[in-house]
Write an enzyme that holds these catalytic residues in place. Structure first.
Site, PDB file in Angstrom:
ATOM      1  CG  HIS A  11      -0.184   0.085   2.539  1.00  0.00           C
ATOM      2  ND1 HIS A  11       0.305   1.269   3.064  1.00  0.00           N
ATOM      3  CD2 HIS A  11       0.152  -0.880   3.421  1.00  0.00           C
ATOM      4  CE1 HIS A  11       0.907   1.031   4.210  1.00  0.00           C
ATOM      5  NE2 HIS A  11       0.844  -0.265   4.450  1.00  0.00           N
ATOM      6  CD  GLU A  84       2.024  -5.754   8.041  1.00  0.00           C
ATOM      7  OE1 GLU A  84       2.098  -6.946   7.676  1.00  0.00           O
ATOM      8  OE2 GLU A  84       2.884  -4.901   7.762  1.00  0.00           O
TER       9      GLU A  84
END
Length: 207
Positions: A11, A84
């Site tokens: 990201h 994550e």
């Protein structure tokens, strides 16, 4: 089967990245201005590719990073397996010297092969790998999706690449990452190969 082309990106930048605040899976931060600029540059560089599907984690910073492709109407799936790693009690806190010692101690354990180690309340790489495996199996079971875009997170990306390439998780730090970096991976039906490593050419300032 034909070669499946996987464009794997991290990201874009968030204010937490800049401030040195731990995000992990428990902090659903958004992209900052620089992160949106990175996403726009990646889109400009790769919007011509015939992506069959876009995969992201369930955290908004990954979807924001590929929003340009979603605006084209491309099919999109979110999977918590791509989230994550959880850093537990450290999430949402700024790194201090004392916490640094604890954090780097866990990283040393991972490097030594103790990949079941975790920070208090967090996940281990072994646990991240276990939740990624069903997503890997799903992606590889869809030969009709010949070109896909996957947006996820730094530590989780390192774990994923180890799994795809059959590396032990203790080697995951060999896979460097930056905000909106690209790894291009090919899957032949039996094995994965990295064709582009830590590519950030698309982030260069326009001439």
């Amino acid at each position: 089967m034909s070669v499946k082309k996987i464009y794997l990106i991290r990201h874009g930048q968030t204010d937490f990245n800049v401030a040195g605040i731990v995000q992990g899976s428990g902090v659903d931060s958004s992209l900052n201005e620089a992160g949106h600029r990175q996403a726009a540059r990646f889109f400009a560089a790769y919007k011509h590719l015939p992506f069959d599907k876009v995969y992201t984690s369930t955290l908004q910073r990954t979807q924001q990073s590929v929003q340009g492709f979603l605006d084209l109407g491309l099919p999109h799936e979110q999977h918590a397996g791509l989230n994550e790693i959880s850093w537990g009690q450290r999430e949402g806190t700024r790194i201090t010297a004392e916490e640094d010692e604890e954090y780097y101690g866990v990283l040393r354990q991972w490097h030594q092969g103790q990949t079941s180690a975790r920070l208090p309340g967090g996940e281990s790489p072994d646990e991240v790998a276990a939740r990624q495996r069903p997503v890997i199996e799903l992606i590889t079971s869809r030969p009709e999706e010949e070109t896909i875009l996957v947006c996820m997170h730094g530590r989780a990306m390192r774990v994923l690449l180890c799994q795809l390439l059959n590396y032990p998780l203790s080697h995951m730090d060999a896979f460097e990452h930056r905000n909106l970096c690209l790894y291009k991976v090919h899957y032949t039906g039996s094995s994965f190969t990295v064709r582009s490593f830590l590519d950030v050419q698309h982030l260069r300032e326009p001439a």
